[in-house]
Design a protein around this motif. Structure first.
Motif, PDB file in Angstrom:
ATOM      1  N   ASP A   1       0.949   8.819   8.227  1.00  0.00           N
ATOM      2  CA  ASP A   1       0.639   8.107   6.993  1.00  0.00           C
ATOM      3  C   ASP A   1       1.826   7.216   6.672  1.00  0.00           C
ATOM      4  O   ASP A   1       2.954   7.445   7.121  1.00  0.00           O
ATOM      5  CB  ASP A   1       0.393   9.095   5.836  1.00  0.00           C
ATOM      6  N   LEU A   2       1.551   6.184   5.850  1.00  0.00           N
ATOM      7  CA  LEU A   2       2.635   5.291   5.405  1.00  0.00           C
ATOM      8  C   LEU A   2       3.545   5.979   4.386  1.00  0.00           C
ATOM      9  O   LEU A   2       4.734   5.699   4.310  1.00  0.00           O
ATOM     10  CB  LEU A   2       2.024   4.089   4.681  1.00  0.00           C
TER      11      LEU A   2
ATOM     12  N   VAL B   1       0.860  -1.200   0.000  1.00  0.00           N
ATOM     13  CA  VAL B   1       0.000   0.000   0.000  1.00  0.00           C
ATOM     14  C   VAL B   1       0.891   1.243   0.000  1.00  0.00           C
ATOM     15  O   VAL B   1       0.667   2.202  -0.735  1.00  0.00           O
ATOM     16  CB  VAL B   1      -0.958  -0.020   1.218  1.00  0.00           C
TER      17      VAL B   1
ATOM     18  N   PRO C   1      -5.451  12.118  -2.222  1.00  0.00           N
ATOM     19  CA  PRO C   1      -5.822  12.908  -3.398  1.00  0.00           C
ATOM     20  C   PRO C   1      -4.880  14.089  -3.586  1.00  0.00           C
ATOM     21  O   PRO C   1      -4.429  14.689  -2.615  1.00  0.00           O
ATOM     22  CB  PRO C   1      -7.213  13.417  -3.027  1.00  0.00           C
TER      23      PRO C   1
ATOM     24  N   ASN D   1      -7.261  16.247   4.552  1.00  0.00           N
ATOM     25  CA  ASN D   1      -7.938  15.728   5.728  1.00  0.00           C
ATOM     26  C   ASN D   1      -7.377  16.374   7.011  1.00  0.00           C
ATOM     27  O   ASN D   1      -8.129  16.949   7.816  1.00  0.00           O
ATOM     28  CB  ASN D   1      -7.697  14.210   5.711  1.00  0.00           C
TER      29      ASN D   1
ATOM     30  N   TYR E   1       1.085   4.471  -2.753  1.00  0.00           N
ATOM     31  CA  TYR E   1       0.907   5.900  -2.454  1.00  0.00           C
ATOM     32  C   TYR E   1       2.214   6.686  -2.543  1.00  0.00           C
ATOM     33  O   TYR E   1       2.181   7.908  -2.567  1.00  0.00           O
ATOM     34  CB  TYR E   1       0.241   6.083  -1.087  1.00  0.00           C
TER      35      TYR E   1
ATOM     36  N   LEU F   1      -6.345  -1.870   4.807  1.00  0.00           N
ATOM     37  CA  LEU F   1      -5.505  -2.754   5.626  1.00  0.00           C
ATOM     38  C   LEU F   1      -5.892  -4.196   5.346  1.00  0.00           C
ATOM     39  O   LEU F   1      -7.058  -4.480   5.029  1.00  0.00           O
ATOM     40  CB  LEU F   1      -5.723  -2.449   7.116  1.00  0.00           C
TER      41      LEU F   1
ATOM     42  N   ALA G   1       4.160   6.639   9.670  1.00  0.00           N
ATOM     43  CA  ALA G   1       3.858   5.509  10.562  1.00  0.00           C
ATOM     44  C   ALA G   1       2.867   4.569   9.898  1.00  0.00           C
ATOM     45  O   ALA G   1       2.051   4.981   9.078  1.00  0.00           O
ATOM     46  CB  ALA G   1       3.261   6.011  11.882  1.00  0.00           C
ATOM     47  N   ASP G   2       2.968   3.292  10.290  1.00  0.00           N
ATOM     48  CA  ASP G   2       1.972   2.293   9.920  1.00  0.00           C
ATOM     49  C   ASP G   2       0.996   2.202  11.097  1.00  0.00           C
ATOM     50  O   ASP G   2       1.440   1.999  12.245  1.00  0.00           O
ATOM     51  CB  ASP G   2       2.680   0.939   9.705  1.00  0.00           C
ATOM     52  N   ILE G   3      -0.270   2.354  10.824  1.00  0.00           N
ATOM     53  CA  ILE G   3      -1.279   2.279  11.901  1.00  0.00           C
ATOM     54  C   ILE G   3      -1.060   1.024  12.747  1.00  0.00           C
ATOM     55  O   ILE G   3      -1.160   1.048  13.972  1.00  0.00           O
ATOM     56  CB  ILE G   3      -2.705   2.273  11.297  1.00  0.00           C
TER      57      ILE G   3
ATOM     58  N   SER H   1     -10.157   8.310   7.755  1.00  0.00           N
ATOM     59  CA  SER H   1     -11.152   8.312   6.691  1.00  0.00           C
ATOM     60  C   SER H   1     -10.547   7.792   5.395  1.00  0.00           C
ATOM     61  O   SER H   1      -9.535   8.324   4.907  1.00  0.00           O
ATOM     62  CB  SER H   1     -11.658   9.751   6.500  1.00  0.00           C
ATOM     63  N   GLY H   2     -11.147   6.730   4.868  1.00  0.00           N
ATOM     64  CA  GLY H   2     -10.659   6.176   3.599  1.00  0.00           C
ATOM     65  C   GLY H   2      -9.372   5.395   3.769  1.00  0.00           C
ATOM     66  O   GLY H   2      -8.590   5.293   2.824  1.00  0.00           O
ATOM     67  N   VAL H   3      -9.127   4.847   4.941  1.00  0.00           N
ATOM     68  CA  VAL H   3      -7.827   4.231   5.237  1.00  0.00           C
ATOM     69  C   VAL H   3      -7.973   2.761   5.676  1.00  0.00           C
ATOM     70  O   VAL H   3      -7.340   1.870   5.092  1.00  0.00           O
ATOM     71  CB  VAL H   3      -7.102   5.039   6.345  1.00  0.00           C
TER      72      VAL H   3
ATOM     73  N   GLY I   1      -3.651   8.058   8.691  1.00  0.00           N
ATOM     74  CA  GLY I   1      -3.788   7.952   7.239  1.00  0.00           C
ATOM     75  C   GLY I   1      -4.219   9.309   6.696  1.00  0.00           C
ATOM     76  O   GLY I   1      -5.281   9.446   6.093  1.00  0.00           O
ATOM     77  N   CYS I   2      -3.373  10.316   6.915  1.00  0.00           N
ATOM     78  CA  CYS I   2      -3.755  11.705   6.574  1.00  0.00           C
ATOM     79  C   CYS I   2      -3.609  11.986   5.092  1.00  0.00           C
ATOM     80  O   CYS I   2      -4.075  13.018   4.612  1.00  0.00           O
ATOM     81  CB  CYS I   2      -2.901  12.685   7.365  1.00  0.00           C
ATOM     82  N   GLY I   3      -2.935  11.078   4.341  1.00  0.00           N
ATOM     83  CA  GLY I   3      -2.775  11.289   2.904  1.00  0.00           C
ATOM     84  C   GLY I   3      -2.038  12.575   2.609  1.00  0.00           C
ATOM     85  O   GLY I   3      -1.047  12.926   3.276  1.00  0.00           O
TER      86      GLY I   3
HETATM   87  C1  LIG Z   1      -7.287   7.222   0.095  1.00  0.00           C
HETATM   88  S1  LIG Z   1      -6.030   7.964   1.003  1.00  0.00           S
HETATM   89  C2  LIG Z   1      -7.005   8.941   2.134  1.00  0.00           C
HETATM   90  C3  LIG Z   1      -6.213  10.037   2.746  1.00  0.00           C
HETATM   91  C4  LIG Z   1      -6.985  10.964   3.701  1.00  0.00           C
HETATM   92  N1  LIG Z   1      -7.519  10.285   4.850  1.00  0.00           N
HETATM   93  C5  LIG Z   1      -8.062  11.723   2.994  1.00  0.00           C
HETATM   94  O1  LIG Z   1      -9.239  11.513   3.289  1.00  0.00           O
HETATM   95  O2  LIG Z   1      -7.730  12.575   2.152  1.00  0.00           O
HETATM   96  C6  LIG Z   1      -5.514   6.599   2.039  1.00  0.00           C
HETATM   97  C7  LIG Z   1      -4.243   6.903   2.812  1.00  0.00           C
HETATM   98  O3  LIG Z   1      -4.114   5.911   3.841  1.00  0.00           O
HETATM   99  C8  LIG Z   1      -2.750   5.616   4.010  1.00  0.00           C
HETATM  100  N2  LIG Z   1      -2.638   4.288   4.645  1.00  0.00           N
HETATM  101  C9  LIG Z   1      -3.102   3.100   4.162  1.00  0.00           C
HETATM  102  N3  LIG Z   1      -2.783   2.112   5.012  1.00  0.00           N
HETATM  103  C10 LIG Z   1      -2.139   2.687   6.055  1.00  0.00           C
HETATM  104  C11 LIG Z   1      -1.546   2.191   7.245  1.00  0.00           C
HETATM  105  N4  LIG Z   1      -1.543   0.877   7.524  1.00  0.00           N
HETATM  106  N5  LIG Z   1      -0.947   3.058   8.083  1.00  0.00           N
HETATM  107  C12 LIG Z   1      -0.921   4.395   7.794  1.00  0.00           C
HETATM  108  N6  LIG Z   1      -1.448   4.919   6.687  1.00  0.00           N
HETATM  109  C13 LIG Z   1      -2.046   4.081   5.822  1.00  0.00           C
HETATM  110  C14 LIG Z   1      -2.219   5.644   2.592  1.00  0.00           C
HETATM  111  O4  LIG Z   1      -0.824   5.808   2.550  1.00  0.00           O
HETATM  112  C15 LIG Z   1      -2.986   6.814   1.981  1.00  0.00           C
HETATM  113  O5  LIG Z   1      -2.278   8.009   2.040  1.00  0.00           O
END
Ligand SMILES: C[S@@+](CC[C@H](N)C(=O)[O-])C[C@H]1O[C@@H](n2cnc3c(N)ncnc32)[C@H](O)[C@@H]1O
Length: 537
Positions: free
Chosen positions: A323-324, A249, A259, A306, A253, A373, A349-351, A367-369, A300-302
């Motif tokens: 975020d990853l 994942v 986005p 967010n 990204y 997983l 960080a990894d959640i 949100s959207g994260v 998962g702030c992207g």
């Molecule tokens: C679709 S984006 C959403 C970003 C943000 N929350 C938003 O709404 O704009 C998903 C994000 O989750 C992060 N992500 C996915 N798995 C993760 C994990 N295990 N730990 C941390 N971040 C993670 C990805 O790197 C990505 O940036």
């Protein structure tokens, strides 16, 4: 407040009520009156832009509407994406040959990602023609060509490209490298196909272009990406290197941060965590929610949209945003600095590795994260363990029902293509070749279909799963969380419909009813389920 302002707010509130009733024209009339009386109220502009999504004006349009659209497009509180549809419709209804004479269109191309097949075709044709004419007299004025280049960059070069175009771009790249001084036309054409940062000596090119009409293009395509590379190296790391699905994942990204955004809406209700939740869920048990500054985790702030919205929404809060993906975090950090926001700390960080984090939070947003997983519930459990007693969470998860068209497109079409730029372009063409399939046609109309990272996220994600409301309900039981309610981005229209269907559920919080409601209105959660929960005592 003077009388005009009081009356203006009355009209704005009336407009909001009319939007909730889906009375769009009446809502527009009220907000236009409000804007006439108090044009300095940022929320009015944001609301006007929200509303304009429901309209398809034609050329020649009312001069008042054109004026309002132009001012809204420039307003810092407005998400320009909300104006894409009306401005596209206006531009495409102009007489043939006048498309690029439309100043609203040119500015929109610079500030957002368009979402219209016909417009995309016209832009792709214009850049192909400019490429052919690069050493002669161009048909398109430089200003228009620069706007097209902005759009190609914003959509991350998702337009189809023919083999002769690829060859001509390579030839142009060599010509640019051999020239002593930059030629704005050549650079603008190149920027329609490749980001200027891919040129040799990109930094020096940016300096040379600074005094030309390409200055903004050079900033966006050279200086900002270079700044992100620098910032990525300085982001602190909180958890060990991701492995397994998290590593895959992350890889996605890193190459396609998502986005990607230029400007986001900034006028919304602000307050303490207690005030905001009280307004959202007046019937919920919110005793003990902190009335003071909140400690917030955005997991998962992207790319920062967010975390920035959260940091602005909850006054005096302190936000830890993780975020990853370093590329996403660097994008977020750059935008945060640009906006002068100073209450967010970004960390990689990894959640799944956050369980040893010593801090505790009043509010956690993800949100959207979690649906990305391998085991969403285990990630959700880690987050729940970081909450203060009776802390709050705002979670966004895919709805299986809401995403049925996307599941169909992934299964029927995307599986046959590689998750790289060529594969994504070919997949888009294959989807467009099936207008007879309503689910595919719907995918082709969606916002994410119009950018490379959007398409990758939409159709080529390395890991995703969708949920039903009974599954979410069972997860809440396991995690010891109570459901507070949904948040919608439709001005209250879905909530009104639900209220009419289930008048006895005054808190709008019965998940069994909502499940039934979704069966009856299958697009209610087409983006995601966005909901709040609270840890039980
Ligand atoms: C679709 S984006 C959403 C970003 C943000 N929350 C938003 O709404 O704009 C998903 C994000 O989750 C992060 N992500 C996915 N798995 C993760 C994990 N295990 N730990 C941390 N971040 C993670 C990805 O790197 C990505 O940036």
């Amino acid at each position: 407040m003077n009388t005009d302002r009081l009356v203006a707010w009355e009209h704005a509130r009336l407009s909001a009520r009319r939007l909730a009733e889906s009375a769009h024209l009446a809502a527009l009339e009220s907000i236009v009156t409000a804007l006439r009386l108090a044009p300095d109220e940022a929320p009015f502009w944001a609301h006007f832009a929200d509303l304009m999504q429901y309209f398809n004006p034609n050329y020649p349009a009312d001069p008042l509407l054109l004026d309002l659209l132009g001012r809204a497009l420039e307003h810092p509180a407005v998400d320009p994406g909300n104006l894409v549809r009306p401005i596209t419709r206006l531009a495409l209804s102009r007489p043939p040959g006048e498309l690029f004479a439309d100043p609203l269109l040119l500015r929109m191309l610079e500030l957002s990602v368009t979402r219209d097949e016909e417009l995309e075709r016209r832009l792709a044709d214009a850049r192909a023609e400019a490429l052919q004419q690069v050493s002669g007299t161009p048909a398109l004025p430089l200003r228009a060509l620069v706007a097209v280049a902005h759009q190609c960059f914003n959509s991350e070069y998702v337009f189809a490209e023919t083999a002769p175009e690829t060859e001509a771009v390579e030839h142009l790249r060599r010509a640019i490298a051999a020239a002593a001084d930059p030629c704005p036309l050549g650079h603008a054409v190149y920027a329609c196909y490749r980001p200027l940062v891919s040129l040799e000596n990109a930094q020096a090119t940016a300096s040379k272009l600074a005094a030309t009409p390409l200055a903004t293009l050079a900033r966006r395509q050279i200086l900002e990406p270079l700044e992100e590379r620098r910032l990525a190296g300085a982001i602190p790391v909180l958890t060990p290197e991701a492995s397994g699905i998290s590593a895959k994942v992350r890889e996605q990204y890193e190459s396609n941060p998502y986005p990607r955004w230029i400007r986001t809406q900034s006028a919304f209700t602000t307050g303490s965590l207690a005030e905001i939740t009280r307004e959202l869920f007046p019937r919920a048990d919110l005793v003990g929610v902190t009335p003071g500054p909140a400690r917030i985790l955005v997991a998962g702030c992207g790319t920062g949209q967010n975390s920035i919205a959260t940091a602005r929404r909850f006054l005096a809060s302190r936000v830890l945003a993780v975020d990853l993906s370093l590329a996403s975090l660097a994008y977020a950090q750059r935008k945060t600095l640009e906006l002068g926001i100073n209450n967010i700390d970004y960390r990689q960080a990894d959640i799944l590795g956050l369980e040893s984090l010593p801090q505790r939070f009043d509010f956690i947003e993800s949100s959207g994260v979690l649906h990305h997983l391998q085991d969403p519930l285990s990630g959700w459990r880690v987050l729940a363990s970081l909450l203060e007693p009776r802390g709050l969470m705002r979670i966004g998860l895919y709805s299986a029902m809401g995403r049925r068209h996307i599941a169909h497109a992934r299964e029927r079409v995307a599986r046959g293509f590689a998750a790289d730029p060529e594969g994504i372009r070919a997949c888009r063409a294959a989807i467009r070749a099936r207008p007879d399939d309503p689910l595919l046609a719907r995918v082709a109309r969606g916002e994410d279909f119009y950018s490379m990272s959007g398409c990758r996220d939409l159709l080529f994600h390395v890991q995703e799963r969708s949920f039903t409301l009974p599954e979410i309900s069972a997860a809440l039981e396991q995690l010891g969380l109570s459901f507070l309610g949904f948040e919608f981005a439709d001005g209250g229209a879905t909530a009104s419909r639900y209220r009419a269907r289930y008048p006895a559920d005054r808190a709008l919080a019965n998940l069994e009813n909502w499940h039934q409601f979704e069966q009856e209105h299958p697009d209610s959660f087409s983006r995601m389920y966005q909901f709040w929960v609270r840890a039980r005592g």
